[in-house]
Design an enzyme around this catalytic site. Structure first.
Site, mmCIF file in Angstrom:
data_model
loop_
_atom_site.group_PDB
_atom_site.id
_atom_site.type_symbol
_atom_site.label_atom_id
_atom_site.label_comp_id
_atom_site.label_asym_id
_atom_site.label_seq_id
_atom_site.Cartn_x
_atom_site.Cartn_y
_atom_site.Cartn_z
ATOM 1 N N TYR A 163 -0.268 29.371 -32.966
ATOM 2 C CA TYR A 163 -0.901 28.906 -34.206
ATOM 3 C C TYR A 163 -1.132 27.396 -34.154
ATOM 4 O O TYR A 163 -2.232 26.907 -34.467
ATOM 5 C CB TYR A 163 -0.015 29.278 -35.402
ATOM 6 C CG TYR A 163 -0.447 28.691 -36.719
ATOM 7 C CD1 TYR A 163 -1.465 29.267 -37.475
ATOM 8 C CD2 TYR A 163 0.168 27.534 -37.221
ATOM 9 C CE1 TYR A 163 -1.859 28.722 -38.684
ATOM 10 C CE2 TYR A 163 -0.220 26.982 -38.436
ATOM 11 C CZ TYR A 163 -1.231 27.580 -39.158
ATOM 12 O OH TYR A 163 -1.626 27.034 -40.364
ATOM 13 N N LYS A 211 -4.677 25.221 -34.125
ATOM 14 C CA LYS A 211 -5.003 24.205 -35.135
ATOM 15 C C LYS A 211 -5.293 22.863 -34.467
ATOM 16 O O LYS A 211 -6.126 22.091 -34.954
ATOM 17 C CB LYS A 211 -3.865 24.097 -36.154
ATOM 18 C CG LYS A 211 -3.697 25.353 -37.011
ATOM 19 C CD LYS A 211 -4.908 25.556 -37.913
ATOM 20 C CE LYS A 211 -4.882 26.849 -38.685
ATOM 21 N NZ LYS A 211 -6.047 27.049 -39.549
ATOM 22 N N ASP A 269 -14.632 40.802 -41.693
ATOM 23 C CA ASP A 269 -13.714 40.464 -40.602
ATOM 24 C C ASP A 269 -14.422 39.376 -39.785
ATOM 25 O O ASP A 269 -15.450 39.644 -39.148
ATOM 26 C CB ASP A 269 -13.440 41.708 -39.754
ATOM 27 C CG ASP A 269 -12.501 41.413 -38.580
ATOM 28 O OD1 ASP A 269 -12.312 40.220 -38.239
ATOM 29 O OD2 ASP A 269 -11.957 42.375 -38.007
ATOM 30 N N VAL A 270 -13.865 38.163 -39.791
ATOM 31 C CA VAL A 270 -14.590 37.048 -39.155
ATOM 32 C C VAL A 270 -14.677 37.188 -37.636
ATOM 33 O O VAL A 270 -15.429 36.453 -36.992
ATOM 34 C CB VAL A 270 -13.968 35.671 -39.513
ATOM 35 C CG1 VAL A 270 -14.135 35.354 -40.988
ATOM 36 C CG2 VAL A 270 -12.512 35.571 -39.067
ATOM 37 N N ASP A 278 -13.173 37.745 -46.787
ATOM 38 C CA ASP A 278 -11.816 37.994 -46.283
ATOM 39 C C ASP A 278 -11.732 39.448 -45.808
ATOM 40 O O ASP A 278 -12.520 40.286 -46.251
ATOM 41 C CB ASP A 278 -10.785 37.750 -47.396
ATOM 42 C CG ASP A 278 -9.412 37.374 -46.867
ATOM 43 O OD1 ASP A 278 -8.998 36.210 -47.033
ATOM 44 O OD2 ASP A 278 -8.748 38.251 -46.254
HETATM 45 N N1 LIG Z 1 0.535 27.638 -45.971
HETATM 46 C C1 LIG Z 1 0.610 26.404 -45.501
HETATM 47 O O1 LIG Z 1 1.598 25.684 -45.740
HETATM 48 C C2 LIG Z 1 -0.510 25.855 -44.653
HETATM 49 C C3 LIG Z 1 -0.343 24.594 -44.057
HETATM 50 C C4 LIG Z 1 -1.375 24.073 -43.283
HETATM 51 C C5 LIG Z 1 -2.558 24.791 -43.123
HETATM 52 N N2 LIG Z 1 -2.695 26.020 -43.713
HETATM 53 C C6 LIG Z 1 -3.961 26.722 -43.516
HETATM 54 O O2 LIG Z 1 -4.427 27.215 -44.760
HETATM 55 C C7 LIG Z 1 -5.209 28.401 -44.535
HETATM 56 C C8 LIG Z 1 -4.673 29.533 -45.413
HETATM 57 O O3 LIG Z 1 -3.379 29.852 -44.898
HETATM 58 P P1 LIG Z 1 -2.222 30.578 -45.741
HETATM 59 O O4 LIG Z 1 -0.963 29.906 -45.367
HETATM 60 O O5 LIG Z 1 -2.601 30.685 -47.148
HETATM 61 O O6 LIG Z 1 -2.161 31.981 -44.980
HETATM 62 P P2 LIG Z 1 -2.631 33.460 -45.386
HETATM 63 O O7 LIG Z 1 -2.248 34.354 -44.267
HETATM 64 O O8 LIG Z 1 -2.141 33.807 -46.747
HETATM 65 O O9 LIG Z 1 -4.231 33.297 -45.454
HETATM 66 C C9 LIG Z 1 -5.090 33.582 -44.415
HETATM 67 C C10 LIG Z 1 -6.220 34.427 -44.958
HETATM 68 O O10 LIG Z 1 -7.110 34.724 -43.872
HETATM 69 C C11 LIG Z 1 -7.449 36.094 -43.960
HETATM 70 N N3 LIG Z 1 -7.795 36.601 -42.641
HETATM 71 C C12 LIG Z 1 -6.979 36.808 -41.558
HETATM 72 N N4 LIG Z 1 -7.658 37.337 -40.547
HETATM 73 C C13 LIG Z 1 -8.949 37.469 -40.970
HETATM 74 C C14 LIG Z 1 -10.123 37.988 -40.377
HETATM 75 N N5 LIG Z 1 -10.130 38.484 -39.120
HETATM 76 N N6 LIG Z 1 -11.272 37.970 -41.093
HETATM 77 C C15 LIG Z 1 -11.295 37.495 -42.370
HETATM 78 N N7 LIG Z 1 -10.196 37.001 -42.987
HETATM 79 C C16 LIG Z 1 -9.040 37.006 -42.299
HETATM 80 C C17 LIG Z 1 -6.201 36.781 -44.514
HETATM 81 O O11 LIG Z 1 -6.481 38.052 -45.060
HETATM 82 C C18 LIG Z 1 -5.746 35.759 -45.547
HETATM 83 O O12 LIG Z 1 -6.347 36.008 -46.796
HETATM 84 C C19 LIG Z 1 -5.096 28.704 -43.030
HETATM 85 O O13 LIG Z 1 -6.209 28.187 -42.344
HETATM 86 C C20 LIG Z 1 -3.837 27.956 -42.632
HETATM 87 O O14 LIG Z 1 -3.836 27.622 -41.261
HETATM 88 C C21 LIG Z 1 -1.698 26.574 -44.465
#
Ligand SMILES: NC(=O)c1ccc[n+]([C@@H]2O[C@H](COP(=O)([O-])OP(=O)(O)OC[C@H]3O[C@@H](n4cnc5c(N)ncnc54)[C@H](O)[C@@H]3O)[C@@H](O)[C@H]2O)c1
Length: 269
Positions: A153, A157, A62-63, A39
């Site tokens: 976003y 997806k 950083d991905v 992360d």
């Molecule tokens: N929260 C929801 O209800 C929900 C619903 C459907 C899908 N998702 C998916 O679940 C996953 C987690 O989402 P979340 O809601 O917990 O959001 P979040 O923003 O808390 O998590 C995203 C994570 O990705 C990391 N990140 C961002 N850019 C990055 C980079 N360049 N390099 C490395 N890491 C990086 C962030 O630091 C964070 O820890 C995502 O793929 C999101 O699309 C979430």
């Protein structure tokens, strides 16, 4: 029948610092896997990894940086002898709707879409060397339905569903399965922050469009990821699994009162 376990498997999880990613890391570890959690959020990422013991290490990655992806792959090979499982969960919600600039589009797609493909391509030879593997991409209900909250976003997806099918075809001969998960609203860092940590309020509001009348727990998402990572899903590839409490199954009138009011007002007979 074998029990579901990931003993002797090595996994990389991107986005491992946040609530959903952390639960994925925890569930993989509990199933027996060793995990490199990656992360850009070093503080929370290290905290999650440190709490889970020797089979979980954190990689500050950083991905969107190719050299850092190379280091991440190498770290998993050096630490755990290879790679069997990849979970692409890192994401950004940066989104100005249709006003998003070209730079904004490219930046968001870089994190949400392109980086996962580039990492999968780097990981694939290591999986092939072990006789196969499993890749799990994070999609979303927002990739299947238009919403007021998301534009860029949601498009990113939606594209992940296509990427998943194409990767499944390309990597099948190496024994690598590729699937995605599409969670509905899930208790997560962004929802926790937006709601002022009020789970009951979110369940009450979003329960109107999820059949269990609540949002998902992050553990409910993590368990499906573990299933897809394991041999228990050995004949599933190129597929998306909705973890959305029926969100995409129901029509707009299903959960609300308008239809009931209409039926009540309808003339007898
Ligand atoms: N929260 C929801 O209800 C929900 C619903 C459907 C899908 N998702 C998916 O679940 C996953 C987690 O989402 P979340 O809601 O917990 O959001 P979040 O923003 O808390 O998590 C995203 C994570 O990705 C990391 N990140 C961002 N850019 C990055 C980079 N360049 N390099 C490395 N890491 C990086 C962030 O630091 C964070 O820890 C995502 O793929 C999101 O699309 C979430």
């Amino acid at each position: 029948m074998d029990s579901l376990n990931l003993n002797d498997k090595a996994a990389i999880v991107t986005g491992g610092a946040t609530l959903i990613g952390a639960k994925v890391v925890e569930a993989l570890e509990a199933a027996g896997a060793s995990v490199v959690s990656a992360d850009i959020n070093a503080e929370d990422g290290a905290k999650v990894a440190d709490a889970l013991g020797d089979r979980v290490v954190f990689s500050h990655t950083d991905v969107t940086d190719d050299a850092q992806l190379d280091s991440l792959v190498q770290q998993c090979v050096d630490s755990f002898g290879g790679i069997d499982i990849l979970v692409n969960a890192a994401a950004t919600y940066e989104d100005d709707g249709m006003d998003t600039t070209r730079a904004g589009w490219l930046a968001a797609l870089d994190v949400n879409l392109v980086s996962g493909v580039l990492l999968t391509n780097r990981v694939a030879p290591h999986m092939a060397a072990r006789g196969g593997g499993s890749v799990i991409n994070f999609a979303s209900i927002a990739g299947k339905r238009a919403t007021n909250l998301f534009f860029v976003y949601g498009v990113s997806k939606a594209a992940i569903l296509g990427v998943t099918r194409n990767e499944a075809v390309k990597l099948a001969d190496d024994g690598i399965r590729v699937n995605s998960v599409s969670p509905g609203w899930t208790w997560s860092n962004p929802i926790q922050a937006m709601s002022g940590d009020d789970r009951a309020m979110v369940d009450e509001m979003a329960g109107n469009f999820h059949l269990p009348r609540r949002i998902a727990d992050p553990e409910e998402v993590a368990k499906v990821v573990v299933f897809l990572a394991s041999d228990w899903s050995s004949f599933i590839t190129g597929e998306d699994i909705a973890i959305d409490g029926g969100y995409t199954a129901i029509g707009p009138e299903q959960m609300g009162q308008p239809l009931e009011a209409f039926l009540a007002a309808a003339p007898e007979g």
